[in-house]
Design an enzyme around this catalytic site. Structure first.
Site, PDB file in Angstrom:
ATOM      1  NE  ARG A  64      -2.448  -2.414   2.680  1.00 44.86           N
ATOM      2  CZ  ARG A  64      -2.763  -2.852   3.881  1.00 44.86           C
ATOM      3  NH1 ARG A  64      -3.631  -2.201   4.599  1.00 44.86           N
ATOM      4  NH2 ARG A  64      -2.206  -3.940   4.370  1.00 44.86           N
ATOM      5  CD  GLU A 101      -0.341 -10.561  15.823  1.00 42.12           C
ATOM      6  OE1 GLU A 101      -0.656 -10.030  14.746  1.00 42.12           O
ATOM      7  OE2 GLU A 101      -1.126 -10.765  16.757  1.00 42.12           O
TER       8      GLU A 101
HETATM    9  P1  AMP Z   1       4.097  -3.257  11.343  1.00 49.87           P
HETATM   10  O1  AMP Z   1       5.347  -3.860  10.759  1.00 49.87           O
HETATM   11  O2  AMP Z   1       3.587  -4.031  12.535  1.00 49.87           O
HETATM   12  O3  AMP Z   1       4.271  -1.788  11.670  1.00 49.87           O
HETATM   13  O4  AMP Z   1       2.954  -3.424  10.279  1.00 49.87           O
HETATM   14  C1  AMP Z   1       2.895  -2.568   9.249  1.00 49.87           C
HETATM   15  C2  AMP Z   1       2.222  -3.114   8.017  1.00 49.87           C
HETATM   16  O5  AMP Z   1       1.164  -4.038   8.277  1.00 49.87           O
HETATM   17  C3  AMP Z   1       1.621  -1.934   7.300  1.00 49.87           C
HETATM   18  O6  AMP Z   1       2.262  -1.858   6.040  1.00 49.87           O
HETATM   19  C4  AMP Z   1       0.145  -2.212   7.199  1.00 49.87           C
HETATM   20  O7  AMP Z   1      -0.177  -2.275   5.836  1.00 49.87           O
HETATM   21  C5  AMP Z   1      -0.098  -3.555   7.845  1.00 49.87           C
HETATM   22  N1  AMP Z   1      -0.979  -3.479   9.059  1.00 49.87           N
HETATM   23  C6  AMP Z   1      -0.613  -3.813  10.317  1.00 49.87           C
HETATM   24  N2  AMP Z   1      -1.634  -3.673  11.183  1.00 49.87           N
HETATM   25  C7  AMP Z   1      -2.678  -3.203  10.464  1.00 49.87           C
HETATM   26  C8  AMP Z   1      -4.030  -2.825  10.784  1.00 49.87           C
HETATM   27  N3  AMP Z   1      -4.526  -2.894  12.027  1.00 49.87           N
HETATM   28  N4  AMP Z   1      -4.820  -2.364   9.782  1.00 49.87           N
HETATM   29  C9  AMP Z   1      -4.337  -2.285   8.512  1.00 49.87           C
HETATM   30  N5  AMP Z   1      -3.092  -2.627   8.161  1.00 49.87           N
HETATM   31  C10 AMP Z   1      -2.248  -3.091   9.098  1.00 49.87           C
END
Ligand code: AMP
Length: 176
Positions: A64, A101
């Site tokens: 995205r 996760e």
């Molecule tokens: P992180 O590495 O945990 O910061 O996750 C980031 C990526 O996961 C982003 O590029 C988001 O597209 C996706 N993502 C994680 N959590 C969500 C959420 N609650 N809603 C939408 N996209 C999420």
């Protein structure tokens, strides 16, 4: 961005319960993408996070981050560089692993995508735990880019993702 624009953008984000798995509240950006005025507000807001600094390249994170990043690059007259999930880039790459996760993921950047000292604005849709963005920053640092800002449409502040991003300036248009 004006306060009324921030509110309109927030109204264009749809909360989806239990996607992609139980317990996750997914922030669905597609209503904001599908509305021309909201997409313009979002891309302009992200471009403004450069603070008027010269930006050589936008680095967008798969997938995205590509949508917003390409539009921001166009607005700022900057180049666009994709960071992709493993196995998609055809040329010589730098690679970085990070934890999700459940399990591990890997992202890559072309080694020659950024030159030493180039000013970089990193764009993604959402900052959650910060694992993805932290890995992206390591890749950019390894090939010599200087990050002006890591800019998100949405920050889930309760996950403290920005604490994983070190000294890099982190900005988000909407914070939850
Ligand atoms: P992180 O590495 O945990 O910061 O996750 C980031 C990526 O996961 C982003 O590029 C988001 O597209 C996706 N993502 C994680 N959590 C969500 C959420 N609650 N809603 C939408 N996209 C999420």
């Amino acid at each position: 961005m004006r306060p009324d624009e921030i509110q309109r953008l927030a109204d264009g984000i749809r909360d989806v319960q239990d996607f992609p798995k139980p317990g996750i509240l997914f922030k669905d950006i597609t209503p904001a993408l599908g509305d021309g005025e909201l997409f313009e507000i979002a891309t302009r807001g992200l471009a403004e996070t450069a603070g008027g600094a010269r930006i050589d390249k936008i680095v967008g994170i798969d997938a995205r981050g590509f949508i917003f990043g390409a539009a921001v690059a166009h607005l700022l007259g900057a180049g666009f560089v994709p960071i992709r999930k493993k196995g998609k880039l055809p040329w010589a790459t730098e690679i970085e692993s990070y934890s999700l996760e459940y399990g591990e993921a890997e992202i890559e950047i072309h080694k020659d995508a950024v030159g030493p000292g180039e000013k970089i604005l990193v764009v993604d849709d959402l900052l959650a735990t910060g694992g993805t963005a932290a890995a992206a920053l390591k890749l950019i640092d390894r090939i010599g880019g200087e990050v002006v800002s890591v800019s998100f449409l949405i920050e889930l502040a309760f996950l403290d993702g920005r604490e994983r991003l070190g000294d890099a300036p982190v900005q988000a248009l909407l914070t939850y």
